[in-house]
Scaffold this motif. Structure first.
Motif, PDB file in Angstrom:
ATOM      1  N   SER A  99      38.236  35.735  37.898  1.00 37.65           N
ATOM      2  CA  SER A  99      37.774  35.473  36.348  1.00 37.65           C
ATOM      3  C   SER A  99      37.888  34.234  36.659  1.00 37.65           C
ATOM      4  O   SER A  99      36.674  33.371  36.614  1.00 37.65           O
ATOM      5  CB  SER A  99      38.481  36.032  35.468  1.00 37.65           C
ATOM      6  OG  SER A  99      39.665  35.988  35.141  1.00 37.65           O
ATOM      7  N   TYR A 100      38.796  33.518  36.806  1.00 36.80           N
ATOM      8  CA  TYR A 100      38.920  31.540  36.509  1.00 36.80           C
ATOM      9  C   TYR A 100      38.387  31.522  38.095  1.00 36.80           C
ATOM     10  O   TYR A 100      37.879  30.105  37.761  1.00 36.80           O
ATOM     11  CB  TYR A 100      40.179  30.881  36.433  1.00 36.80           C
ATOM     12  CG  TYR A 100      41.029  31.432  35.230  1.00 36.80           C
ATOM     13  CD1 TYR A 100      40.418  31.164  33.762  1.00 36.80           C
ATOM     14  CD2 TYR A 100      41.323  32.629  34.946  1.00 36.80           C
ATOM     15  CE1 TYR A 100      40.899  30.803  32.241  1.00 36.80           C
ATOM     16  CE2 TYR A 100      41.411  33.326  32.901  1.00 36.80           C
ATOM     17  CZ  TYR A 100      41.675  32.207  32.533  1.00 36.80           C
ATOM     18  OH  TYR A 100      42.082  32.279  30.916  1.00 36.80           O
ATOM     19  N   LEU A 143      40.370  33.897  45.081  1.00 34.89           N
ATOM     20  CA  LEU A 143      39.520  33.672  45.690  1.00 34.89           C
ATOM     21  C   LEU A 143      38.074  34.143  46.165  1.00 34.89           C
ATOM     22  O   LEU A 143      37.137  34.210  45.466  1.00 34.89           O
ATOM     23  CB  LEU A 143      39.708  32.440  46.491  1.00 34.89           C
ATOM     24  CG  LEU A 143      40.576  31.330  46.482  1.00 34.89           C
ATOM     25  CD1 LEU A 143      41.691  30.476  47.326  1.00 34.89           C
ATOM     26  CD2 LEU A 143      39.418  30.377  45.705  1.00 34.89           C
ATOM     27  N   VAL A 144      38.530  35.238  47.062  1.00 29.11           N
ATOM     28  CA  VAL A 144      37.194  36.093  46.981  1.00 29.11           C
ATOM     29  C   VAL A 144      37.039  36.825  46.134  1.00 29.11           C
ATOM     30  O   VAL A 144      35.653  36.736  46.025  1.00 29.11           O
ATOM     31  CB  VAL A 144      37.690  37.537  48.039  1.00 29.11           C
ATOM     32  CG1 VAL A 144      37.170  38.610  48.839  1.00 29.11           C
ATOM     33  CG2 VAL A 144      38.911  37.048  49.568  1.00 29.11           C
ATOM     34  N   LEU A 188      40.246  23.995  41.440  1.00 28.81           N
ATOM     35  CA  LEU A 188      40.368  25.471  42.512  1.00 28.81           C
ATOM     36  C   LEU A 188      42.172  25.061  42.993  1.00 28.81           C
ATOM     37  O   LEU A 188      43.331  26.006  42.452  1.00 28.81           O
ATOM     38  CB  LEU A 188      40.614  25.615  43.889  1.00 28.81           C
ATOM     39  CG  LEU A 188      38.397  25.749  44.080  1.00 28.81           C
ATOM     40  CD1 LEU A 188      38.025  25.852  45.652  1.00 28.81           C
ATOM     41  CD2 LEU A 188      39.069  27.139  43.301  1.00 28.81           C
ATOM     42  N   ALA A 189      42.492  23.427  43.063  1.00 32.70           N
ATOM     43  CA  ALA A 189      44.116  23.435  43.331  1.00 32.70           C
ATOM     44  C   ALA A 189      44.522  23.444  41.801  1.00 32.70           C
ATOM     45  O   ALA A 189      46.322  24.227  42.059  1.00 32.70           O
ATOM     46  CB  ALA A 189      44.938  21.700  43.860  1.00 32.70           C
ATOM     47  N   VAL A 213      33.858  38.281  34.218  1.00 33.96           N
ATOM     48  CA  VAL A 213      34.637  36.910  33.474  1.00 33.96           C
ATOM     49  C   VAL A 213      34.863  37.222  32.063  1.00 33.96           C
ATOM     50  O   VAL A 213      36.078  36.803  32.339  1.00 33.96           O
ATOM     51  CB  VAL A 213      33.747  35.349  33.328  1.00 33.96           C
ATOM     52  CG1 VAL A 213      33.713  34.715  32.972  1.00 33.96           C
ATOM     53  CG2 VAL A 213      33.436  35.811  35.589  1.00 33.96           C
ATOM     54  N   GLU A 214      34.083  36.948  31.480  1.00 33.08           N
ATOM     55  CA  GLU A 214      34.571  37.566  30.150  1.00 33.08           C
ATOM     56  C   GLU A 214      35.651  38.305  29.786  1.00 33.08           C
ATOM     57  O   GLU A 214      36.747  38.116  28.778  1.00 33.08           O
ATOM     58  CB  GLU A 214      33.185  37.695  28.905  1.00 33.08           C
ATOM     59  CG  GLU A 214      31.972  36.674  29.369  1.00 33.08           C
ATOM     60  CD  GLU A 214      33.068  35.430  28.243  1.00 33.08           C
ATOM     61  OE1 GLU A 214      33.308  35.266  27.445  1.00 33.08           O
ATOM     62  OE2 GLU A 214      32.347  33.924  29.521  1.00 33.08           O
ATOM     63  N   PHE A 215      35.431  40.045  30.597  1.00 36.24           N
ATOM     64  CA  PHE A 215      36.021  40.849  30.448  1.00 36.24           C
ATOM     65  C   PHE A 215      37.693  40.503  30.581  1.00 36.24           C
ATOM     66  O   PHE A 215      39.013  40.720  29.852  1.00 36.24           O
ATOM     67  CB  PHE A 215      36.470  42.527  31.301  1.00 36.24           C
ATOM     68  CG  PHE A 215      36.616  43.242  31.009  1.00 36.24           C
ATOM     69  CD1 PHE A 215      36.946  43.711  30.127  1.00 36.24           C
ATOM     70  CD2 PHE A 215      37.475  43.620  31.991  1.00 36.24           C
ATOM     71  CE1 PHE A 215      37.281  44.727  29.295  1.00 36.24           C
ATOM     72  CE2 PHE A 215      37.891  45.173  31.548  1.00 36.24           C
ATOM     73  CZ  PHE A 215      37.815  46.112  30.070  1.00 36.24           C
ATOM     74  N   PHE A 216      37.763  39.704  32.010  1.00 35.92           N
ATOM     75  CA  PHE A 216      39.384  39.360  32.035  1.00 35.92           C
ATOM     76  C   PHE A 216      39.906  37.671  31.269  1.00 35.92           C
ATOM     77  O   PHE A 216      40.943  37.515  31.118  1.00 35.92           O
ATOM     78  CB  PHE A 216      38.770  39.215  34.022  1.00 35.92           C
ATOM     79  CG  PHE A 216      39.151  40.783  34.427  1.00 35.92           C
ATOM     80  CD1 PHE A 216      40.433  41.782  34.908  1.00 35.92           C
ATOM     81  CD2 PHE A 216      37.798  41.601  34.878  1.00 35.92           C
ATOM     82  CE1 PHE A 216      40.811  42.764  35.104  1.00 35.92           C
ATOM     83  CE2 PHE A 216      38.125  42.932  35.673  1.00 35.92           C
ATOM     84  CZ  PHE A 216      39.410  43.599  35.658  1.00 35.92           C
ATOM     85  N   ARG A 217      38.908  37.757  31.592  1.00 34.83           N
ATOM     86  CA  ARG A 217      39.467  36.106  30.801  1.00 34.83           C
ATOM     87  C   ARG A 217      39.647  35.474  28.935  1.00 34.83           C
ATOM     88  O   ARG A 217      40.879  35.363  28.896  1.00 34.83           O
ATOM     89  CB  ARG A 217      38.692  34.899  30.769  1.00 34.83           C
ATOM     90  CG  ARG A 217      37.897  33.912  32.634  1.00 34.83           C
ATOM     91  CD  ARG A 217      37.018  33.242  32.021  1.00 34.83           C
ATOM     92  NE  ARG A 217      37.519  32.172  31.449  1.00 34.83           N
ATOM     93  CZ  ARG A 217      36.944  30.699  31.759  1.00 34.83           C
ATOM     94  NH1 ARG A 217      35.689  30.838  32.466  1.00 34.83           N
ATOM     95  NH2 ARG A 217      37.509  29.457  31.000  1.00 34.83           N
ATOM     96  N   ASN A 218      39.400  37.303  29.008  1.00 39.44           N
ATOM     97  CA  ASN A 218      39.416  36.546  27.436  1.00 39.44           C
ATOM     98  C   ASN A 218      40.383  37.858  26.883  1.00 39.44           C
ATOM     99  O   ASN A 218      41.477  38.465  25.756  1.00 39.44           O
ATOM    100  CB  ASN A 218      38.669  37.182  26.939  1.00 39.44           C
ATOM    101  CG  ASN A 218      37.307  35.820  26.363  1.00 39.44           C
ATOM    102  OD1 ASN A 218      37.918  34.785  25.861  1.00 39.44           O
ATOM    103  ND2 ASN A 218      36.302  36.557  27.144  1.00 39.44           N
ATOM    104  N   VAL A 219      41.226  38.018  27.910  1.00 40.20           N
ATOM    105  CA  VAL A 219      42.684  38.933  27.891  1.00 40.20           C
ATOM    106  C   VAL A 219      44.072  38.629  28.137  1.00 40.20           C
ATOM    107  O   VAL A 219      43.718  38.225  29.036  1.00 40.20           O
ATOM    108  CB  VAL A 219      42.163  41.035  28.290  1.00 40.20           C
ATOM    109  CG1 VAL A 219      43.469  41.924  28.395  1.00 40.20           C
ATOM    110  CG2 VAL A 219      41.195  41.097  27.378  1.00 40.20           C
TER     111      VAL A 219
END
Length: 215
Positions: A101-102, A33-34, A149-150, A58-64
């Motif tokens: 990232s999410y 969250l931070v 978020l939940a 965001v793209e870097f971590f979400r797409n791997v």
């Protein structure tokens, strides 16, 4: 026949694994969250460099896949960066950055969903951008962001099951360990599934109720 003695005799191992799973869930959700808030604010920054940096994060971590991040954090960081990292730290690092990232996209969308007049009114009252964000925008946006978020937090708990691949003794790792010497995987993994259902079904129900309340 289902042999409950396998579970009762090894309940302490499953209990310890569950505590580890919950511990990692809480720590990585808070850190995520931070991280997500910082990245969301970067994406909304008037500075182009920050916006691009946030988008790339965001793209870097979400797409791997998360599994790749876990293995890379534990096995590749010592090789490429010369950083000796424990399995616990590698697990927290990978899960926090991946989850962040999410969370960042949820927070960004929630902030952008507010009427731009809110920020204009805050500036008219003499507030700085930071004051407007912390006192006016975020408190209002947070109410709309609670359901997603939940939901992401629930997903984060399920993601902790991948920690077993780097030998973190979470619930799934303990289940695998018990199965290795009892040869009763059906009983063990059935109970693991029941534990997750007992925790996540009420959590999903609460998330849906919050979503309906905020409509």
């Amino acid at each position: 026949m289902f042999d409950w003695s396998v579970i009762t005799q090894n309940a302490h191992l499953l209990g310890w694994g569950l505590l580890i799973t919950l511990q990692y869930t809480v720590i990585t959700c808070v850190l995520g969250l931070v991280i997500g808030l910082l990245i969301a604010l970067a994406q909304l920054s008037p500075l182009r460099a920050l916006r691009i940096g946030g988008m790339l994060f965001v793209e870097f971590f979400r797409n791997v896949p998360l599994l790749v991040w876990l293995l890379w954090s534990y096995y590749a960081l010592p090789i490429f960066a010369g950083i000796n990292i424990s399995r616990e730290a590698a697990g927290i690092l990978a899960l926090s950055l991946y989850g962040g990232s999410y969370y960042a996209e949820i927070l960004r969308a929630g902030i952008q969903s507010l009427d731009h007049g809110q920020a204009d009114a805050a500036r008219a009252l003499g507030m700085s951008s930071w004051q407007a964000m912390t006192r006016i925008i975020l408190p209002q946006a947070f109410r709309q962001m609670i359901p997603p978020l939940a939901g992401q937090t629930i997903i984060q708990m399920k993601n902790t099951t991948l920690l077993s691949v780097i030998t973190v003794p979470d619930l799934l790792y303990q289940a695998s360990y018990i199965s290795s010497f009892t040869y009763r995987p059906m009983e063990v993994y059935t109970v693991v599934g029941i534990i997750f259902l007992a925790i996540l079904v009420p959590s999903n129900y609460l998330a849906r109720r919050l979503e309906m309340r905020n409509r």
